[in-house]
Scaffold this motif. Structure first.
Motif, PDB file in Angstrom:
ATOM      1  N   GLU A   1       7.175  18.946  59.968  1.00 16.31           N
ATOM      2  CA  GLU A   1       6.994  20.064  60.892  1.00 16.31           C
ATOM      3  C   GLU A   1       5.563  20.582  60.905  1.00 16.31           C
ATOM      4  O   GLU A   1       5.103  21.136  61.912  1.00 16.31           O
ATOM      5  CB  GLU A   1       7.961  21.196  60.528  1.00 16.31           C
ATOM      6  N   LEU A   2       4.862  20.407  59.786  1.00 20.07           N
ATOM      7  CA  LEU A   2       3.472  20.865  59.670  1.00 20.07           C
ATOM      8  C   LEU A   2       2.592  19.718  59.181  1.00 20.07           C
ATOM      9  O   LEU A   2       2.065  19.749  58.060  1.00 20.07           O
ATOM     10  CB  LEU A   2       3.376  22.046  58.702  1.00 20.07           C
ATOM     11  N   PRO A   3       2.402  18.690  59.992  1.00 23.17           N
ATOM     12  CA  PRO A   3       1.625  17.529  59.528  1.00 23.17           C
ATOM     13  C   PRO A   3       0.180  17.870  59.191  1.00 23.17           C
ATOM     14  O   PRO A   3      -0.471  17.158  58.431  1.00 23.17           O
ATOM     15  CB  PRO A   3       1.704  16.547  60.707  1.00 23.17           C
ATOM     16  N   GLY A   4      -0.330  18.966  59.734  1.00 26.96           N
ATOM     17  CA  GLY A   4      -1.701  19.380  59.431  1.00 26.96           C
ATOM     18  C   GLY A   4      -1.799  20.293  58.230  1.00 26.96           C
ATOM     19  O   GLY A   4      -2.900  20.706  57.858  1.00 26.96           O
ATOM     20  N   GLY A   5      -0.647  20.625  57.626  1.00 27.11           N
ATOM     21  CA  GLY A   5      -0.653  21.477  56.446  1.00 27.11           C
ATOM     22  C   GLY A   5      -1.280  20.770  55.257  1.00 27.11           C
ATOM     23  O   GLY A   5      -1.276  19.539  55.167  1.00 27.11           O
ATOM     24  N   TRP A   6      -1.839  21.547  54.342  1.00 26.42           N
ATOM     25  CA  TRP A   6      -2.488  21.010  53.147  1.00 26.42           C
ATOM     26  C   TRP A   6      -1.518  21.140  51.985  1.00 26.42           C
ATOM     27  O   TRP A   6      -1.106  22.238  51.630  1.00 26.42           O
ATOM     28  CB  TRP A   6      -3.769  21.776  52.868  1.00 26.42           C
ATOM     29  N   PHE A   7      -1.129  20.011  51.389  1.00 24.20           N
ATOM     30  CA  PHE A   7      -0.123  19.984  50.335  1.00 24.20           C
ATOM     31  C   PHE A   7      -0.795  19.693  48.997  1.00 24.20           C
ATOM     32  O   PHE A   7      -1.577  18.752  48.865  1.00 24.20           O
ATOM     33  CB  PHE A   7       0.930  18.908  50.630  1.00 24.20           C
ATOM     34  N   ARG A   8      -0.452  20.515  48.032  1.00 24.67           N
ATOM     35  CA  ARG A   8      -1.011  20.334  46.690  1.00 24.67           C
ATOM     36  C   ARG A   8       0.084  20.608  45.665  1.00 24.67           C
ATOM     37  O   ARG A   8       0.861  21.550  45.813  1.00 24.67           O
ATOM     38  CB  ARG A   8      -2.197  21.273  46.459  1.00 24.67           C
ATOM     39  N   ALA A   9       0.120  19.782  44.609  1.00 28.25           N
ATOM     40  CA  ALA A   9       1.211  19.849  43.639  1.00 28.25           C
ATOM     41  C   ALA A   9       0.760  20.474  42.323  1.00 28.25           C
ATOM     42  O   ALA A   9      -0.429  20.596  42.020  1.00 28.25           O
ATOM     43  CB  ALA A   9       1.776  18.455  43.379  1.00 28.25           C
TER      44      ALA A   9
ATOM     45  N   VAL B   1      -3.281  11.932  44.865  1.00 25.93           N
ATOM     46  CA  VAL B   1      -3.666  12.699  46.049  1.00 25.93           C
ATOM     47  C   VAL B   1      -2.985  14.063  46.087  1.00 25.93           C
ATOM     48  O   VAL B   1      -3.515  15.015  46.654  1.00 25.93           O
ATOM     49  CB  VAL B   1      -3.350  11.916  47.341  1.00 25.93           C
ATOM     50  N   LEU B   2      -1.824  14.170  45.465  1.00 28.93           N
ATOM     51  CA  LEU B   2      -1.130  15.460  45.469  1.00 28.93           C
ATOM     52  C   LEU B   2      -1.810  16.480  44.560  1.00 28.93           C
ATOM     53  O   LEU B   2      -1.575  17.674  44.692  1.00 28.93           O
ATOM     54  CB  LEU B   2       0.333  15.291  45.050  1.00 28.93           C
ATOM     55  N   ILE B   3      -2.628  16.029  43.652  1.00 26.08           N
ATOM     56  CA  ILE B   3      -3.368  16.948  42.789  1.00 26.08           C
ATOM     57  C   ILE B   3      -4.632  17.420  43.483  1.00 26.08           C
ATOM     58  O   ILE B   3      -5.006  18.593  43.420  1.00 26.08           O
ATOM     59  CB  ILE B   3      -3.693  16.286  41.436  1.00 26.08           C
ATOM     60  N   THR B   4      -5.325  16.518  44.164  1.00 25.44           N
ATOM     61  CA  THR B   4      -6.534  16.898  44.887  1.00 25.44           C
ATOM     62  C   THR B   4      -6.198  17.584  46.206  1.00 25.44           C
ATOM     63  O   THR B   4      -6.996  18.354  46.731  1.00 25.44           O
ATOM     64  CB  THR B   4      -7.408  15.667  45.167  1.00 25.44           C
ATOM     65  N   GLY B   5      -5.002  17.309  46.736  1.00 19.93           N
ATOM     66  CA  GLY B   5      -4.582  17.889  48.004  1.00 19.93           C
ATOM     67  C   GLY B   5      -4.576  16.846  49.103  1.00 19.93           C
ATOM     68  O   GLY B   5      -5.455  15.973  49.164  1.00 19.93           O
ATOM     69  N   VAL B   6      -3.582  16.921  49.980  1.00 17.59           N
ATOM     70  CA  VAL B   6      -3.443  15.929  51.043  1.00 17.59           C
ATOM     71  C   VAL B   6      -2.743  16.566  52.233  1.00 17.59           C
ATOM     72  O   VAL B   6      -1.896  17.445  52.072  1.00 17.59           O
ATOM     73  CB  VAL B   6      -2.651  14.702  50.529  1.00 17.59           C
ATOM     74  N   ARG B   7      -3.127  16.157  53.424  1.00 16.65           N
ATOM     75  CA  ARG B   7      -2.455  16.627  54.621  1.00 16.65           C
ATOM     76  C   ARG B   7      -1.024  16.096  54.665  1.00 16.65           C
ATOM     77  O   ARG B   7      -0.718  15.043  54.100  1.00 16.65           O
ATOM     78  CB  ARG B   7      -3.202  16.168  55.871  1.00 16.65           C
ATOM     79  N   GLY B   8      -0.165  16.819  55.371  1.00 18.66           N
ATOM     80  CA  GLY B   8       1.230  16.401  55.454  1.00 18.66           C
ATOM     81  C   GLY B   8       1.396  15.006  55.997  1.00 18.66           C
ATOM     82  O   GLY B   8       2.283  14.259  55.567  1.00 18.66           O
ATOM     83  N   CYS B   9       0.535  14.637  56.937  1.00 19.47           N
ATOM     84  CA  CYS B   9       0.640  13.303  57.528  1.00 19.47           C
ATOM     85  C   CYS B   9       0.225  12.204  56.559  1.00 19.47           C
ATOM     86  O   CYS B   9       0.470  11.018  56.817  1.00 19.47           O
ATOM     87  CB  CYS B   9      -0.202  13.224  58.795  1.00 19.47           C
ATOM     88  N   GLY B  10      -0.410  12.573  55.410  1.00 13.37           N
ATOM     89  CA  GLY B  10      -0.848  11.576  54.447  1.00 13.37           C
ATOM     90  C   GLY B  10      -0.108  11.610  53.129  1.00 13.37           C
ATOM     91  O   GLY B  10      -0.549  11.006  52.152  1.00 13.37           O
ATOM     92  N   LEU B  11       1.036  12.308  53.101  1.00  9.92           N
ATOM     93  CA  LEU B  11       1.806  12.386  51.860  1.00  9.92           C
ATOM     94  C   LEU B  11       2.270  11.007  51.397  1.00  9.92           C
ATOM     95  O   LEU B  11       2.553  10.136  52.217  1.00  9.92           O
ATOM     96  CB  LEU B  11       3.033  13.276  52.062  1.00  9.92           C
ATOM     97  N   PRO B  12       2.351  10.794  50.088  1.00 11.90           N
ATOM     98  CA  PRO B  12       2.854   9.515  49.586  1.00 11.90           C
ATOM     99  C   PRO B  12       4.254   9.223  50.130  1.00 11.90           C
ATOM    100  O   PRO B  12       5.065  10.130  50.310  1.00 11.90           O
ATOM    101  CB  PRO B  12       2.892   9.722  48.064  1.00 11.90           C
ATOM    102  N   SER B  13       4.522   7.962  50.382  1.00  5.94           N
ATOM    103  CA  SER B  13       5.826   7.581  50.922  1.00  5.94           C
ATOM    104  C   SER B  13       6.904   7.557  49.849  1.00  5.94           C
ATOM    105  O   SER B  13       8.094   7.674  50.146  1.00  5.94           O
ATOM    106  CB  SER B  13       5.738   6.206  51.598  1.00  5.94           C
ATOM    107  N   ASP B  14       6.501   7.396  48.591  1.00  2.00           N
ATOM    108  CA  ASP B  14       7.465   7.359  47.489  1.00  2.00           C
ATOM    109  C   ASP B  14       7.880   8.783  47.121  1.00  2.00           C
ATOM    110  O   ASP B  14       7.054   9.573  46.649  1.00  2.00           O
ATOM    111  CB  ASP B  14       6.835   6.668  46.278  1.00  2.00           C
ATOM    112  N   PRO B  15       9.144   9.171  47.308  1.00  2.21           N
ATOM    113  CA  PRO B  15       9.593  10.534  46.984  1.00  2.21           C
ATOM    114  C   PRO B  15       9.304  10.929  45.542  1.00  2.21           C
ATOM    115  O   PRO B  15       9.074  12.103  45.252  1.00  2.21           O
ATOM    116  CB  PRO B  15      11.097  10.488  47.267  1.00  2.21           C
ATOM    117  N   ALA B  16       9.309   9.950  44.616  1.00  2.00           N
ATOM    118  CA  ALA B  16       9.082  10.267  43.209  1.00  2.00           C
ATOM    119  C   ALA B  16       7.688  10.832  42.975  1.00  2.00           C
ATOM    120  O   ALA B  16       7.449  11.544  41.999  1.00  2.00           O
ATOM    121  CB  ALA B  16       9.287   9.015  42.357  1.00  2.00           C
TER     122      ALA B  16
END
Length: 210
Positions: free
Chosen positions: A54-62, A79-94
C-alpha cells in the motif's frame, strides 16, 4: 534550547473523523513550506508485506540488537537495517520475521499528499502522522505571542502516547506549543486551549512531553 509540549484536543475511534479534526487545526497554522511525516510500527511479517504494497514509497527499517553489527561495513549490512523502500523489501519473509518490529516511515512530504493513504495503510498498528513547519498566530487577548518553532500537530493512531508504546482502540489529535514552566506551571497551556478553540476543539487532557 526549548522544547515542546503536546496537548490532546480530540479523541475518537473514527480514524477519518480524527484525521479531519487534525486537518482543521493544521490549516489554521499552515504555511507554504509546511510538511507532513508519518510512521508506524509493524509487528508481523504479514503486516510488513501488506503495508509495503500500500505504501511502496515508504521507508522500512528493522530492529537490531545493540552492537550487533559493530565493525560490519555498511555495504554488508542487511537492507532492513540500513533502510529500504517498500518496493525493495526482501522477498524472503524470514528476512523481516526475525527482525520485528519493522518501522515504516514517510518523511518531509507535502501537506495533503500522504495522509489518507498512510492512515488507511496503518490499519490496526500504532503510529502517528505529524505536521510541522506550521505557524500559530498571536493570541492577543491572552497577551501571548505567536509560535512557529514548536507549532505542530500530531495524530496518534491506535495509541494515546507519543512514545507509541501504549496501544489503544482510538486515535488522538495533539496540538504542540512551546514548553515553558514557571513555578511548576506550564505558562503556555492557555495558548493550547486558545488554539483548539479557534477550530471548535478543546483540550481534553494533560500535555505530553518527550
Amino acid at each position: 534550547m526549548s522544547n515542546d509540549i503536546a496537548y490532546p484536543v480530540f479523541r475518537t475511534p473514527d480514524r477519518v473523523g480524527a484525521l479531519d479534526a487534525a486537518r482543521r487545526i493544521v490549516e489554521y497554522g499552515r504555511r507554504a513550506d509546511s510538511r507532513v511525516s508519518a510512521r508506524t510500527e509493524l509487528r508481523s511479517g504479514a503486516e510488513v508485506r501488506r503495508v509495503a504494497k500500500e505504501l511502496p514509497g515508504g521507508w522500512f527499517r528493522a530492529w537490531e540488537e545493540y552492537g550487533e553489527f559493530d565493525g560490519v561495513p555498511s555495504q554488508d549490512l542487511p537492507v532492513l537495517i540500513t533502510g529500504v523502500r517498500g518496493c525493495g523489501l526482501p522477498s524472503d519473509p524470514a528476512a523481516y520475521e526475525e527482525r520485528l518490529p519493522v518501522e515504516c516511515e514517510l518523511y518531509g512530504m507535502p501537506v495533503g499528499s500522504v495522509e489518507d493513504a498512510f492512515a488507511a495503510a496503518a490499519g490496526p498498528n500504532v503510529g502517528e502522522i505529524n505536521w510541522d513547519g506550521l505557524c500559530w498566530p498571536d493570541a492577543s487577548e491572552l497577551d501571548l505571542p505567536g509560535e512557529s518553532k514548536h507549532a505542530e500537530v500530531t495524530l496518534l493512531l491506535n495509541t494515546r502516547s507519543r512514545e507509541l508504546d501504549e496501544p489503544a482502540d482510538d486515535h488522538t489529535v495533539l496540538v504542540h506549543v512551546r514548553s515553558l514552566r514557571i513555578d511548576g506551571r506550564q505558562t503556555e497551556e492557555p495558548y493550547a486551549h486558545w488554539l483548539a478553540a479557534q477550530v471548535g476543539l478543546t483540550v481534553i487532557g494533560p500535555g505530553q512531553r518527550w
